[in-house]
Structures are given as structure tokens and as C-alpha cells.
Design a protein around this motif. Structure first.
Motif, PDB file in Angstrom:
ATOM      1  N   LEU A  32       4.512  -3.286  -4.187  1.00 24.89           N
ATOM      2  CA  LEU A  32       4.926  -1.889  -4.285  1.00 24.89           C
ATOM      3  C   LEU A  32       4.065  -1.012  -3.368  1.00 24.89           C
ATOM      4  O   LEU A  32       4.566  -0.150  -2.649  1.00 24.89           O
ATOM      5  N   VAL A  33       2.757  -1.290  -3.388  1.00 24.90           N
ATOM      6  CA  VAL A  33       1.838  -0.547  -2.525  1.00 24.90           C
ATOM      7  C   VAL A  33       2.235  -0.737  -1.068  1.00 24.90           C
ATOM      8  O   VAL A  33       2.208   0.189  -0.260  1.00 24.90           O
ATOM      9  N   MET A  34       2.652  -1.964  -0.765  1.00 26.12           N
ATOM     10  CA  MET A  34       3.052  -2.284   0.599  1.00 26.12           C
ATOM     11  C   MET A  34       4.152  -1.343   1.079  1.00 26.12           C
ATOM     12  O   MET A  34       4.059  -0.763   2.162  1.00 26.12           O
ATOM     13  N   VAL A  35       5.199  -1.162   0.276  1.00 25.65           N
ATOM     14  CA  VAL A  35       6.300  -0.308   0.737  1.00 25.65           C
ATOM     15  C   VAL A  35       5.917   1.164   0.702  1.00 25.65           C
ATOM     16  O   VAL A  35       6.392   1.941   1.521  1.00 25.65           O
ATOM     17  N   VAL A  36       5.046   1.529  -0.229  1.00 24.68           N
ATOM     18  CA  VAL A  36       4.667   2.942  -0.318  1.00 24.68           C
ATOM     19  C   VAL A  36       3.752   3.320   0.834  1.00 24.68           C
ATOM     20  O   VAL A  36       3.964   4.320   1.526  1.00 24.68           O
ATOM     21  N   VAL A  37       2.734   2.490   1.062  1.00 22.88           N
ATOM     22  CA  VAL A  37       1.807   2.781   2.154  1.00 22.88           C
ATOM     23  C   VAL A  37       2.519   2.645   3.494  1.00 22.88           C
ATOM     24  O   VAL A  37       2.286   3.419   4.411  1.00 22.88           O
ATOM     25  N   GLY A  38       3.424   1.690   3.585  1.00 18.32           N
ATOM     26  CA  GLY A  38       4.176   1.536   4.826  1.00 18.32           C
ATOM     27  C   GLY A  38       5.027   2.760   5.098  1.00 18.32           C
ATOM     28  O   GLY A  38       5.115   3.233   6.219  1.00 18.32           O
ATOM     29  N   GLY A  39       5.643   3.285   4.067  1.00 13.40           N
ATOM     30  CA  GLY A  39       6.496   4.462   4.235  1.00 13.40           C
ATOM     31  C   GLY A  39       7.846   4.225   3.595  1.00 13.40           C
ATOM     32  O   GLY A  39       8.661   3.486   4.133  1.00 13.40           O
ATOM     33  N   MET A  78      -0.951   8.731  -1.009  1.00 11.52           N
ATOM     34  CA  MET A  78      -0.010   9.517  -1.791  1.00 11.52           C
ATOM     35  C   MET A  78      -0.353  10.999  -1.709  1.00 11.52           C
ATOM     36  O   MET A  78       0.524  11.848  -1.701  1.00 11.52           O
ATOM     37  N   LEU A  79      -1.654  11.300  -1.641  1.00 10.61           N
ATOM     38  CA  LEU A  79      -2.049  12.705  -1.632  1.00 10.61           C
ATOM     39  C   LEU A  79      -1.847  13.340  -0.264  1.00 10.61           C
ATOM     40  O   LEU A  79      -1.433  14.482  -0.156  1.00 10.61           O
ATOM     41  N   TYR A  80      -2.154  12.581   0.782  1.00 15.36           N
ATOM     42  CA  TYR A  80      -2.173  13.213   2.101  1.00 15.36           C
ATOM     43  C   TYR A  80      -1.087  12.732   3.053  1.00 15.36           C
ATOM     44  O   TYR A  80      -0.804  13.377   4.039  1.00 15.36           O
ATOM     45  N   GLU A  81      -0.504  11.607   2.801  1.00 16.65           N
ATOM     46  CA  GLU A  81       0.526  11.118   3.717  1.00 16.65           C
ATOM     47  C   GLU A  81       1.608  10.373   2.946  1.00 16.65           C
ATOM     48  O   GLU A  81       1.729   9.161   3.042  1.00 16.65           O
ATOM     49  N   PRO A  82       2.384  11.128   2.151  1.00 14.23           N
ATOM     50  CA  PRO A  82       3.375  10.445   1.304  1.00 14.23           C
ATOM     51  C   PRO A  82       4.427   9.694   2.107  1.00 14.23           C
ATOM     52  O   PRO A  82       5.117   8.853   1.559  1.00 14.23           O
ATOM     53  N   GLN A  83       4.557  10.010   3.383  1.00 10.67           N
ATOM     54  CA  GLN A  83       5.519   9.267   4.194  1.00 10.67           C
ATOM     55  C   GLN A  83       4.961   7.936   4.688  1.00 10.67           C
ATOM     56  O   GLN A  83       5.631   7.206   5.384  1.00 10.67           O
ATOM     57  N   GLY A  84       3.710   7.663   4.319  1.00  5.04           N
ATOM     58  CA  GLY A  84       3.138   6.364   4.647  1.00  5.04           C
ATOM     59  C   GLY A  84       2.765   6.215   6.103  1.00  5.04           C
ATOM     60  O   GLY A  84       2.784   7.170   6.887  1.00  5.04           O
ATOM     61  N   LEU A  85       2.417   4.961   6.457  1.00  5.46           N
ATOM     62  CA  LEU A  85       1.988   4.685   7.820  1.00  5.46           C
ATOM     63  C   LEU A  85       3.073   5.048   8.816  1.00  5.46           C
ATOM     64  O   LEU A  85       2.798   5.567   9.895  1.00  5.46           O
ATOM     65  N   LEU A  87      12.600   0.937   7.281  1.00  2.00           N
ATOM     66  CA  LEU A  87      12.349  -0.499   7.414  1.00  2.00           C
ATOM     67  C   LEU A  87      11.061  -0.761   8.178  1.00  2.00           C
ATOM     68  O   LEU A  87      10.361  -1.736   7.926  1.00  2.00           O
ATOM     69  N   HIS A  88      10.755   0.147   9.115  1.00  3.00           N
ATOM     70  CA  HIS A  88       9.470   0.021   9.804  1.00  3.00           C
ATOM     71  C   HIS A  88       8.357  -0.035   8.773  1.00  3.00           C
ATOM     72  O   HIS A  88       7.396  -0.764   8.914  1.00  3.00           O
ATOM     73  N   GLY A  89       8.527   0.805   7.748  1.00  2.00           N
ATOM     74  CA  GLY A  89       7.511   0.905   6.718  1.00  2.00           C
ATOM     75  C   GLY A  89       7.214  -0.439   6.075  1.00  2.00           C
ATOM     76  O   GLY A  89       6.062  -0.746   5.778  1.00  2.00           O
ATOM     77  N   ALA A  90       8.250  -1.245   5.867  1.00  2.00           N
ATOM     78  CA  ALA A  90       8.041  -2.551   5.233  1.00  2.00           C
ATOM     79  C   ALA A  90       7.116  -3.410   6.094  1.00  2.00           C
ATOM     80  O   ALA A  90       6.210  -4.080   5.597  1.00  2.00           O
TER      81      ALA A  90
END
Lengths: 358, 252, 295
Positions: A258-265, A316-323, A269-272
Motif C-alpha cells: 500500500l505504501v508503495m502505491v501511495v508513495v509512488g503516487g 502524505m503531509l507534503y507530497e500527497p501526489q507521491g514521487l 501507473l508511473h507511481g506503481a
């Protein structure tokens, strides 16, 4: 900044928005294909892990990022794929059959979760999937005649006919191939009816229903597809690790996915893929940082988990759109330099928006 | 035969009678407006037609076929589209995607082929895209085609929602307060579109509206309800002048 | 007869365990009701509370009745700070973002606790006035620890009930939890209320942690028990305080009975099986109301 002039409807359906994008993907493809020449076995092996995780990430992204259904139980699907592959292989079933079978078993399990999950939303769904994953984990540990319980199962080197994937680079190409196929399939799905219906499900179930979207069907399909892809990753994972046991599929793995997809964005699909790279690179980065700072290696696991949690928090606090969101901003900055304005991406102020129902 | 026939429809929430014994007919190509004070049960009637609520009694028939008990997602297939009072768009999708979702029930593609994006899928996407472009032209949305709907101004969102409903190619359009939140100019525009929708596209409109100027301008017939019951029906002038209606709006 | 005594004994010890689940679930529900945040770090708050208790009572040698309130007050402060620093910036974001933030908080808390030299990754014990004593009620036996857990839970629930019913702050919290914006308009300091609720919830968690310490030992991973309190809260309908208590008791008793009557392994998943069964029949939990979005 590249302005695209659109002259046909097909342009909106293309895989790559314009030639520039296609060019960079070409470069990336060549780099990936040449990676075994440039990297030593260890780094290549890490890159293989990125591919495997990214397949699972694409699966979870479909469910969580696009269809908006939170799953805290994806480790169960990973396990279903891994165990199916390991057991079928031990019975001499060829890989070309066992791989689809692994995906199918996981997908069937996904459907089994998806159907009761139909009426659940939000936190109820999250906790139901969590419960499901715990039960699967326990079954893996207790059903010893099939899974060998906590002893685990050793998984043989993968072979297709006479082609043995005994070298790291061979397996890397296999994983890369599966990843590319997965990403293409998911991308295709997203630009057609089903993909849009999933987004509809996420953004407004009520409007979706009024437009004739069969909620139950699409929710179940999202679970099935997502679980199937995660199972596919599980099968590869089993071969990569060469040994599987219930401990590898705990709730922590679900959270990690779950962290993977959230941090990725979320919602890209790039996020994954970015997220997969993040998950694989993080422990290395911590070891590296420790070396630089001269800290001894005690409590490595605890530090890992803490850094993991802290990064999750900060994202989550500063970059909710992820990497991926960050990458988009950096790219935009470079494109419009020196005219970048911070306000371009400023988040709108939001107030507590109730998701409770009256 | 009436397009939509509602007979003795009732909806109760516990002791609250949201809709009580309501009957009316909507004919093809007409604009039929439901008026009434807030909480009179207007939106409940829409939600009954959309099948979000189950009626306690009564019957809803569309084109002569009973739809009182069909699944909510089948309503759109039968040819009924709707908008919502507070705009229910897919906020993280573009205008184009929203409109394509409007055509959801017209798509015939199947999942395995979608995964491969076969030529047949492409051809169908293209065909529906053309239909969507017609709607975009009709409502002058060209400028917003690729914009995320969440970042559009409210007035434009209402138009996009109307477009999404139109894209599904309905025979009956349910508009829940089309003018709420719009300024005078936008309301004016809305009234032209409603006229075009019935006259050019031949779609019947069932509308809930508070703005009496708009109601007068576009409605063929009006139904007034209060406390879930019909208090008056007929042409605009007679309903507006009806003593019950005056009392409902002004209070005793 | 003997079978009945055995059964009753299992129900009794299950109820004691269930009270702990109920206390943690209560923490979830308090926070959720007031702020719509689902706090996945509730178990970790309990763990921190237990560690603070251990520090004050065992390491500093304070008497139990001084160490307990001290730990509870410290945790209340920590809870309020967490709200201020971590949670407030994401208010208004989707539920999902909030889940992830609290998950992250849990990770950090667990890792942080195991990095404190005196806490580490070892298990610790500390004595409470109840430790080692056993009472018999007819043919049944209960340790004083178990009785203390049940009594405290009952007292806490009663106090909370009175607090929400009769105090100004309690009523303000209720108002804020029903409609934040409306509460804000009528002059209720919603932000302060949120911090207060987090503090309250963390304090309840600390009590649960200290009561639980003699039963399961203090350990950096003891917060995982929070994952069992989740089914309890969901079973109870997630927004309902009596529901949380009932859910906790049900989960505790079922788990205890499953451990006694069913083969090994069922004990650990009993809570989840019950949860899935209930959700399959009533998607809104046992005490939740079936509501839907208005259009």
C-alpha cells in the motif's frame, strides 16, 4: 514546454502523448535492456525485485489508485500466487501453465473477497480485507499437508522447456517482460470503458450508477484483476526468493504494498513503478546513510521500519501526489524555467469534508 | 402512449411520508417541471425514478414498460439520464472522460479485448468519441475538453454534467435544479439549451426548478407538490396562481 | 456441569481480554466520531502508554497509584500533540490519506520505542497491585488483573458516559462530531476539541496498556493487539461507543472460546472470521446505522 496540436481523435488514445514521450520511453527501454551489461549481479537482482514489485504495484494501483478501494490484504494475493506457483512446480507442471494458474488462483481469491466486499466501503472494506489477509496467513501456516506450514517450501530454479533461468540476467529479462506486458495491459484497460468505469466508481458511485455503471460488476472485476496481477507478481517472487513461508506474507507486506502505491503516487501507473523502486532502494539507502554517518548496525530492522513510517508520514503531509507528483513538478519547473510559480501546484485549502452519511 | 407514467407512487421513511400517492405523465418532447418548497419530496421522486430508493407503493413505467423494480444501473440503459442538485461529476477525470462515461451504456467492448486494445475496441472508442464531440459542440465545451472537472468553475461543471447526461443518448432527461448556483447569464443559457434539447434533439425533460422565470420560459406543464402530495398541476400560469401553491410558498 | 463451568470460565477470561479490545476500540471510536480520522496507531498509543507506565513504576520506582496517572497524563499530552502536529495538516484530505498517515505514525512509534535504550526490543514486566492474586467466584477463578481490567473498563465507560452527557466540553465534543462546520459556526473551538479528543483517546489507550501489561508483557510490538481491536470497533459499527464495548466483548469471548474448543490456530483468526461473517450479513456492523449519501 511542448505544446501538442491535436488533429485527430486517435491522438487521445495513443500510448504516448507525442513523439518526445515515445522517444524517452525508447531510451528507457534500451537502458533496461542493457542493464545486465552495466550492473553487477547484486544490483541486477535488486532491479529484478523492482520489476516484480511493480507488477504487484500495478495490480494494487488498479484497485486503490483507480477504483478507489482500499485493500489492507494484498499480501494474501501475493501469497496465493507464490504458493500456487511453488506447489504446481513441485508437481512438475510447466511454467507456461503454472504462471497463468497462479494468477488465476489469486484472481479467484480476489473475486471471493470482492463479492462480499461489494456492500462495504471505506474503513469497513479496509478492515475486511485486513481480516481476510490474517485468515489466509493462518491457513498457510496450518494447512501443512499442502503448504508445509512454517517450514516453508523451497522453490526450484525456473525453467521453460530446456531454457533454465539460472543466471540473474535471464530472470531479469523475464521479470521485465512480465512487467512491460502488465503495464501495457493495465494502460489499455484504463483508456477504455472498464478503466473509466473504475474511475467513476472511485469518484462518485451515485453518478456512476445513474449512468448505467454496474457497480457490483466493476468492483468485483477490479478486485479480481488486481488480485490476479498481484498473484502474477507472487509467482515471480517465489522463484526470485527461491523459498517461501507464511512469514513472507504478513500484514506488514500488505502495508508495504500500500505504501508503495501511495508513495509512488496514487492514480498513476508511473507511481506503481516509482513506488517499487522506492521500496527496494530504501533499505539500501538507509544502510548507505548509516555508513556515511558512521552508525553501527544495531537495530537495523527497527530503524528501517521507523524511516519507512516517517517517509510515509512526510509524503502524505507534503507530497500527497507521491514521487510521480514530485517528478511532474520538477519536469514542469525545468520546462518553464525561469517562469515557475510556486502557486501552480499549490494545494487548495480544504475543510473537513464529511464522508459520513446523514 | 406517455413516455413516463407514474401512478400512485409513495415513499415513506419511517413515519415521514416523503412522497404520497403521486401520479403524473411525461409526454415525448415536452418539458415537465416539478415545483414545490424545499423538502417537498421533489428529489425523492427523481431518486425513485433513478431507482436509488425503493417505492413503498405505486408504479413507474417508461415507454409502457414497468421499471419500478429494475436495478439502478438498468435505468440508464432504458434511456433515462439525470443530473444532480449539487453536481456529481467524476472530479479527478477530465471533461472528455466524464462525457465518455456518459456513453458507458452504449459501449459494447469486452474486458479481454480491452486489455489488448484490439482494433475493434479502437474503432468503438473512435465512434463514441465522435458522439461525445457532438455534445461538446452542442454545449460549447471545446475549451474545457482536457480539463479536470474538479478544477472547473461551478457554472461550467453544471454544463458538463448536463453534457454527460446528454451523451448517453437518453429519451428522457431528469434535471435536478439546473439553474441552482448559476448567475443570470448562465441561467439564460441553460434555458436555451433546455429548449434546444427538446426541440432539436427530441428529448423529453423532467425538471425540478425553483427559478420561476426559467420555469415559465421553458415548461410545457407544471406540477406543484408539498409534503409529498400533489397540490396543483397544469400550465404554468394556472399552477402559479393556484391558492394552494401560493399558500405553500408564502406560508399560512 | 463441569462442561458448563469450563464454558463459563472461558467466557469470563474472554470478557477480561475483550475489555482490553473494547478500551482500544473505544479510542478508535472517540477519535473517529469527533474527527473522522481512523487512527491506525491506536495500538501503538497503548504500547507507548504501557512503556511509560513501565518507566515510571519499574525504572523510576514510583508507586503504582502515582505512576499510573502520570503515564496517563503524559499520554494525553502526546495524543494532543500528535493531533496538532501530524493530523491537523491533513484534515479535509480523503480518508485514505489519513489512514496512511496514522499507519506511518504507528511505524514511527514502534521503531522509536525500540530505539529507546531502556526499552529496546526486549519484553518487560512490571508489578501492579493486582499481580499474582487470584479470586474465586463460586467455581470460577479470575486473577485480580482480570478483575481490575473489567472494573476499570466499566468505570471508564460510566465516566465517559457522564462526561458526554453532562459536561459542557462533552456536549461540545458531541456537537463537533455531528457537524463540524455547524459546531464551528456556533462558536465551539473545533480545533481545540479535536486535540482534546486525541488526548482523551490516548489517555484511554494508556490505561488499557498498563492494565494489559501484566497479562501480555510490555514490548515494542504489543501494539499489534490494536489490529484485533479493529474488528471490535467495526463490529460495533465504528461510530458507536456502546458498540465498541459490545464489539470488544464479543471478540474477546469468541477468541477465548475458539482457543479452548477449536483446534490450534483458530484462536488467532476467530476475531476476523466473526468480523467477516457479521459484515457479510450487516455491512454497517452490529450497531451501525445503514445510511446512504444524499443527492
Amino acid at each position: 514546454m511542448h505544446v501538442v496540436r491535436k488533429t485527430s481523435y486517435d491522438q487521445d488514445m495513443r500510448l504516448f502523448a507525442h513523439r518526445g514521450v515515445a522517444f524517452w520511453y525508447g531510451v528507457l527501454a534500451i537502458a533496461a535492456l542493457l542493464a545486465p551489461l552495466a550492473l553487477n549481479t547484486y544490483y541486477l537482482s535488486q532491479l529484478t525485485f523492482v520489476c516484480v514489485y511493480a507488477v504487484a504495484g500495478a495490480g494494487l494501483m488498479l484497485l486503490t489508485g483507480y477504483a478507489g478501494q482500499v485493500s489492507l490484504g494484498h499480501a494474501a494475493f501475493l501469497a496465493a500466487g507464490a504458493y500456487t506457483e511453488a506447489i504446481l512446480q513441485a508437481h512438475g507442471i510447466p511454467f507456461v501453465l503454472s504462471l497463468p494458474a497462479a494468477a488465476a488462483v489469486a484472481a479467484a481469491l480476489g473475486l471471493a473477497v470482492g463479492i462480499p466486499a461489494l456492500r462495504l466501503t471505506g474503513i469497513y472494506l479496509a478492515v475486511a480485507t485486513l481480516a481476510f489477509a490474517f485468515i489466509v496467513e493462518e491457513i498457510l501456516a496450518r494447512w501443512e499437508s499442502v503448504t508445509r506450514g512454517n517450514f516453508g517450501i523451497a522453490v526450484d530454479t525456473l525453467a521453460i522447456g530446456s531454457l533454465r533461468f539460472d543466471a540473474e540476467w535471464k530472470f531479469f529479462y523475464l521479470a521485465l517482460g512480465v512487467l512491460v506486458a502488465t503495464l501495457l495491459a493495465v494502460r489499455n484497460l484504463l483508456r477504455t470503458k472498464t478503466g473509466r468505469a473504475l474511475v467513476a466508481l472511485r469518484d462518485s458511485t451515485i453518478a456512476a450508477q445513474s449512468l448505467g455503471v454496474h457497480l457490483a460488476w466493476y468492483k468485483t472485476a477490479a478486485f479480481g484483476l488486481s488480485a490476479g496481477l498481484t498473484g502474477l507478481a507472487g509467482a515471480l517472487y517465489a522463484h526470485k526468493i527461491a523459498f517461501i513461508s507464511p512469514e513472507q506474507f504478513t500484514i506488514m507486506v500488505s502495508v508495504e504494498l500500500l505504501v508503495m502505491v501511495v508513495v509512488g503516487g496514487l492514480g498513476s501507473l508511473h507511481g506503481a513503478v516509482f513506488g517499487a523502486a522506492f521500496i527496494v532502494a530504501l533499505p539500501q539507502a538507509i544502510v548507505f546513510a548509516k555508513g556515511v554517518l558512521g552508525i553501527s548496525g544495531s537495530g537495523q530492522a527497527a530503524v528501517d521500519a521507523g524511516v519507512f513510517g516517517l517517509l510515509l508520514l512526510l509524503f502524505m503531509l507534503y507530497e500527497p501526489q507521491g514521487l510521480y507528483g514530485r517528478w511532474v513538478k520538477v519536469r514542469y519547473y525545468l520546462e518553464v524555467f525561469p517562469f515557475y510559480r510556486r502557486a501552480t501546484f499549490r494545494r487548495q485549502k480544504t475543510y473537513a469534508r464529511t464522508e459520513r452519511l446523514q | 402512449m406517455s413516455l413516463l407514467a407514474i401512478d400512485n407512487l409513495s415513499l415513506h421513511f419511517g413515519g415521514v411520508r416523503a412522497v404520497e400517492d403521486v401520479s403524473f405523465r411525461v409526454e415525448p418532447q415536452e418539458v415537465f417541471t416539478v415545483i414545490g418548497p424545499n423538502g417537498a419530496g421533489k428529489t425523492s421522486i427523481f431518486n425513485l425514478i433513478s431507482r436509488f430508493y425503493d417505492a413503498n407503493a405505486g408504479r413507474i413505467a417508461f415507454e409502457g414498460r414497468d421499471i419500478t423494480a429494475i436495478a439502478p444501473h438498468e435505468v440508464a440503459q432504458r434511456g433515462i439520464a439525470r443530473t444532480f442538485q449539487n453536481v456529481e461529476l467524476f472530479e479527478h477525470a477530465s471533461v472528455l472522460e466524464n462525457l465518455l462515461l456518459g456513453r458507458h451504456v452504449r459501449f459494447r467492448t469486452r474486458l479481454p479485448f480491452e486489455l489488448l486494445f484490439t482494433p475493434s475496441v479502437r474503432a468503438e472508442e473512435r465512434a463514441h468519441r465522435e458522439k461525445v464531440e457532438e455534445v461538446i459542440d452542442f454545449l460549447d465545451l471545446q475549451h474545457y475538453r482536457d480539463t479536470r472537472t474538479g478544477s472547473l468553475p461551478y457554472g461550467v461543471r453544471k454544463v458538463v454534467e448536463l453534457g454527460r447526461a446528454l451523451a448517453s443518448g437518453p429519451k428522457l432527461l431528469l434535471l435536478d435544479e439546473p439553474s441552482s448556483g448559476l448567475n443570470n447569464e448562465e441561467t439564460e443559457e441553460m434555458s436555451f439549451w433546455i429548449e434546444d434539447i427538446t426541440q432539436e434533439l427530441g428529448i423529453a425533460v423532467l425538471m425540478i426548478e425553483h427559478d420561476m422565470a426559467l420555469v415559465r420560459e421553458v415548461s410545457d406543464r407544471v406540477l406543484a407538490i408539498n409534503y409529498g402530495r400533489i397540490i396543483a398541476a397544469g400550465d404554468v400560469e394556472s399552477v402559479q396562481a393556484h391558492p394552494e401553491v401560493v399558500r405553500a410558498y408564502l406560508g399560512e | 456441569m463441569r462442561a458448563f463451568v469450563e464454558f463459563s470460565q472461558q467466557v469470563l477470561s474472554g470478557a477480561a481480554l475483550g475489555c482490553i479490545y473494547a478500551l482500544i476500540a473505544l479510542g478508535f471510536v472517540l477519535i473517529y466520531k469527533a474527527t473522522e480520522v481512523v487512527n491506525f496507531a491506536q495500538g501503538e498509543l497503548m504500547m507507548l502508554g504501557a512503556f511509560l507506565g513501565y518507566t515510571f513504576i519499574s525504572l523510576f520506582g514510583l508507586p503504582f497509584w502515582l505512576g499510573l496517572p502520570l503515564a496517563v497524563v503524559c499520554m494525553a499530552g502526546i495524543g494532543g500533540l500528535l493531533d496538532r502536529i501530524v493530523v491537523r495538516p491533513i484534515v479535509g484530505q480523503p480518508v485514505f490519506a489519513i489512514i496512511m498517515v496514522t499507519l506511518g505514525m504507528g511505524f514511527v512509534a514502534r521503531s522509536g520505542a525500540s530505539l529507546v535504550p531502556a526499552w529496546g526490543v526486549d519484553t518487560h514486566v512490571f508489578a501492579t497491585p493486582f499481580t499474582g492474586k487470584v479470586a474465586s467466584i463460586g467455581p470460577l477463578v479470575a486473577s485480580h488483573d482480570q478483575l481490575a481490567i473489567m472494573t476499570t473498563t466499566a468505570v471508564l465507560v460510566a465516566v465517559l458516559f457522564l462526561f458526554f452527557r453532562y459536561t459542557r466540553i462533552g456536549i461540545a465534543i458531541q456537537a463537533a462530531s455531528q457537524n463540524q462546520l455547524a459546531a464551528y459556526y456556533v462558536g465551539i473551538p473545533v480545533k481545540t476539541i479535536c486535540s482534546l479528543v486525541w488526548g482523551l483517546s490516548a489517555a484511554v489507550a494508556a490505561v488499557a496498556g498498563i492494565l494489559l501489561a501484566p497479562v501480555v508483557l510490555v514490548h515494542a510490538n504489543m501494539g499489534f493487539i490494536g489490529l484485533k481491536a479493529f474488528p471490535a470497533a467495526v463490529l460495533g459499527g465504528f461510530g458507536s461507543i456502546p458498540g465498541a464495548i459490545a464489539g470488544g466483548l464479543i471478540i474477546g469471548v469468541v477468541e477465548s472460546l475458539a482457543g479452548f474448543y477449536l483446534p490450534e490456530g483458530f484462536k488467532d483468526v476467530a476475531a476476523y472470521v466473526v468480523l467477516l461473517l457479521v459484515l457479510a450479513i450487516r455491512p454497517q456492523g452490529l450497531f451501525g446505522e445503514g445510511l446512504r449519501k444524499k443527492v
